[in-house]
Design a protein around this motif. Structure first.
Motif, mmCIF file in Angstrom:
data_model
loop_
_atom_site.group_PDB
_atom_site.id
_atom_site.type_symbol
_atom_site.label_atom_id
_atom_site.label_comp_id
_atom_site.label_asym_id
_atom_site.label_seq_id
_atom_site.Cartn_x
_atom_site.Cartn_y
_atom_site.Cartn_z
ATOM 1 N N GLY A 127 103.406 19.223 32.937
ATOM 2 C CA GLY A 127 103.741 20.510 32.763
ATOM 3 C C GLY A 127 104.256 21.389 33.847
ATOM 4 O O GLY A 127 104.534 22.636 33.664
ATOM 5 N N GLY A 128 104.774 20.646 34.734
ATOM 6 C CA GLY A 128 105.340 21.292 35.855
ATOM 7 C C GLY A 128 106.909 21.802 35.630
ATOM 8 O O GLY A 128 107.490 21.232 34.790
ATOM 9 N N MET A 129 107.393 22.617 36.332
ATOM 10 C CA MET A 129 108.810 23.327 36.239
ATOM 11 C C MET A 129 109.161 23.591 37.611
ATOM 12 O O MET A 129 108.821 23.941 38.428
ATOM 13 N N GLN A 130 110.439 22.836 38.043
ATOM 14 C CA GLN A 130 110.790 22.971 39.256
ATOM 15 C C GLN A 130 111.373 24.346 39.673
ATOM 16 O O GLN A 130 112.000 25.100 38.988
ATOM 17 N N PRO A 131 110.768 25.058 40.837
ATOM 18 C CA PRO A 131 111.248 26.466 41.109
ATOM 19 C C PRO A 131 112.506 26.418 41.996
ATOM 20 O O PRO A 131 112.998 25.572 42.340
ATOM 21 N N GLY A 132 112.820 27.486 42.368
ATOM 22 C CA GLY A 132 114.066 27.918 43.389
ATOM 23 C C GLY A 132 113.836 27.270 44.654
ATOM 24 O O GLY A 132 112.573 27.008 44.916
ATOM 25 N N ARG A 133 114.645 27.101 45.433
ATOM 26 C CA ARG A 133 114.506 26.742 46.536
ATOM 27 C C ARG A 133 113.671 27.258 47.578
ATOM 28 O O ARG A 133 112.918 26.810 48.462
ATOM 29 N N GLY A 134 113.738 28.697 47.609
ATOM 30 C CA GLY A 134 112.805 29.593 48.240
ATOM 31 C C GLY A 134 111.324 29.283 48.088
ATOM 32 O O GLY A 134 110.453 29.205 49.060
ATOM 33 N N THR A 135 111.197 29.237 46.838
ATOM 34 C CA THR A 135 109.807 29.026 46.285
ATOM 35 C C THR A 135 109.085 27.568 46.615
ATOM 36 O O THR A 135 108.081 27.629 47.179
ATOM 37 N N GLN A 136 110.106 26.618 46.623
ATOM 38 C CA GLN A 136 109.723 25.250 46.927
ATOM 39 C C GLN A 136 109.356 25.133 48.539
ATOM 40 O O GLN A 136 108.266 24.846 49.004
ATOM 41 N N SER A 137 110.187 25.907 49.212
ATOM 42 C CA SER A 137 109.792 26.186 50.741
ATOM 43 C C SER A 137 108.365 26.796 51.149
ATOM 44 O O SER A 137 107.777 26.419 51.913
ATOM 45 N N LEU A 138 108.346 27.787 50.453
ATOM 46 C CA LEU A 138 106.977 28.599 50.676
ATOM 47 C C LEU A 138 105.831 27.769 50.065
ATOM 48 O O LEU A 138 104.886 27.779 50.885
ATOM 49 N N MET A 139 105.884 26.896 49.025
ATOM 50 C CA MET A 139 104.936 26.048 48.704
ATOM 51 C C MET A 139 104.432 24.871 49.669
ATOM 52 O O MET A 139 103.398 24.745 49.889
ATOM 53 N N ILE A 140 105.613 24.449 50.519
ATOM 54 C CA ILE A 140 105.500 23.673 51.280
ATOM 55 C C ILE A 140 104.652 24.289 52.612
ATOM 56 O O ILE A 140 103.713 23.677 52.933
ATOM 57 N N ALA A 141 105.104 25.379 52.950
ATOM 58 C CA ALA A 141 104.496 26.121 54.034
ATOM 59 C C ALA A 141 103.003 26.210 53.547
ATOM 60 O O ALA A 141 102.136 25.836 54.411
ATOM 61 N N ILE A 142 102.626 26.792 52.438
ATOM 62 C CA ILE A 142 101.252 27.019 52.260
ATOM 63 C C ILE A 142 100.338 25.635 52.093
ATOM 64 O O ILE A 142 99.387 25.499 52.539
ATOM 65 N N ASP A 143 101.031 24.672 51.660
ATOM 66 C CA ASP A 143 100.331 23.378 51.479
ATOM 67 C C ASP A 143 100.076 22.809 52.845
ATOM 68 O O ASP A 143 99.022 21.856 53.207
ATOM 69 N N ALA A 144 100.953 22.960 53.771
ATOM 70 C CA ALA A 144 100.948 22.323 55.124
ATOM 71 C C ALA A 144 99.803 23.405 56.110
ATOM 72 O O ALA A 144 99.612 22.710 57.124
ATOM 73 N N ALA A 145 99.866 24.544 55.927
ATOM 74 C CA ALA A 145 99.338 25.379 56.787
ATOM 75 C C ALA A 145 97.783 25.389 56.865
ATOM 76 O O ALA A 145 96.910 24.854 56.028
ATOM 77 N N ASP A 146 97.254 25.710 58.046
ATOM 78 C CA ASP A 146 95.888 25.761 58.409
ATOM 79 C C ASP A 146 95.308 26.934 57.711
ATOM 80 O O ASP A 146 96.124 27.958 57.229
ATOM 81 N N MET A 147 93.942 27.194 57.470
ATOM 82 C CA MET A 147 93.672 28.375 56.838
ATOM 83 C C MET A 147 93.853 29.741 57.279
ATOM 84 O O MET A 147 93.992 30.535 56.515
ATOM 85 N N VAL A 148 93.816 29.770 58.522
ATOM 86 C CA VAL A 148 94.423 31.151 59.185
ATOM 87 C C VAL A 148 95.707 31.606 58.653
ATOM 88 O O VAL A 148 95.914 32.588 58.206
ATOM 89 N N THR A 149 96.458 30.656 58.715
ATOM 90 C CA THR A 149 97.978 31.038 58.523
ATOM 91 C C THR A 149 98.198 31.018 56.450
ATOM 92 O O THR A 149 98.625 32.035 56.144
ATOM 93 N N VAL A 150 97.160 30.296 56.049
ATOM 94 C CA VAL A 150 97.234 30.303 54.300
ATOM 95 C C VAL A 150 96.765 31.737 54.105
ATOM 96 O O VAL A 150 97.382 32.453 53.383
ATOM 97 N N GLU A 151 95.646 32.283 54.791
ATOM 98 C CA GLU A 151 95.204 33.680 54.557
ATOM 99 C C GLU A 151 96.271 34.618 54.852
ATOM 100 O O GLU A 151 96.300 35.795 54.422
ATOM 101 N N ARG A 152 96.923 34.459 56.075
ATOM 102 C CA ARG A 152 98.138 35.272 56.106
ATOM 103 C C ARG A 152 99.359 35.379 55.095
ATOM 104 O O ARG A 152 99.898 36.289 54.733
ATOM 105 N N LEU A 153 99.352 34.180 54.637
ATOM 106 C CA LEU A 153 100.527 33.965 53.590
ATOM 107 C C LEU A 153 99.927 34.605 52.385
ATOM 108 O O LEU A 153 100.761 35.254 51.647
ATOM 109 N N ARG A 154 98.520 34.530 52.040
ATOM 110 C CA ARG A 154 98.086 35.225 50.997
ATOM 111 C C ARG A 154 98.275 36.625 50.698
ATOM 112 O O ARG A 154 98.597 37.176 49.797
ATOM 113 N N LEU A 155 98.477 37.332 52.080
ATOM 114 C CA LEU A 155 98.844 38.797 51.924
ATOM 115 C C LEU A 155 100.001 39.354 51.299
ATOM 116 O O LEU A 155 100.113 40.196 50.555
ATOM 117 N N GLY A 156 100.972 38.175 51.607
ATOM 118 C CA GLY A 156 102.274 38.633 50.834
ATOM 119 C C GLY A 156 102.533 37.816 49.463
ATOM 120 O O GLY A 156 103.483 38.119 48.764
#
Length: 81
Positions: free
Chosen positions: A24-53
């Motif tokens: 059921g997945g659909m490939q997003p644009g490059r920016g979203t792909q990069s953001l998802m990689i960052a979210i997946d790799a981040a520690d929880m403090v950084t994830v919470e910062r990313l959650r703000l945006g």
């Protein structure tokens, strides 16, 4: 500031499903792909910062990654289940 969890849209669900290689997945644009990689790799403090945006994307990523039945729920939202 709202503490409500944002609703996950069909497009976001599909993008996250694509990221995790689920049906059921659909490939997003490059920016979203990069953001998802960052979210997946981040520690929880950084994830919470990313959650703000990007609250919807972070919510969907964490649901898929950590919740039992999270992928199934995203597939339901995406109309793939």
């Amino acid at each position: 500031m709202s503490t409500q969890t944002p609703a996950i849209t069909e497009d976001t669900a599909r993008h996250v499903l694509w990221h995790y290689g689920a049906d059921g997945g659909m490939q997003p644009g490059r920016g979203t792909q990069s953001l998802m990689i960052a979210i997946d790799a981040a520690d929880m403090v950084t994830v919470e910062r990313l959650r703000l945006g990007f609250p919807e994307l972070v919510n969907a990523m964490l649901r898929a990654k950590n919740d039992i039945g999270g992928v199934t729920e995203l597939q339901r939202i995406a109309g793939a289940a």
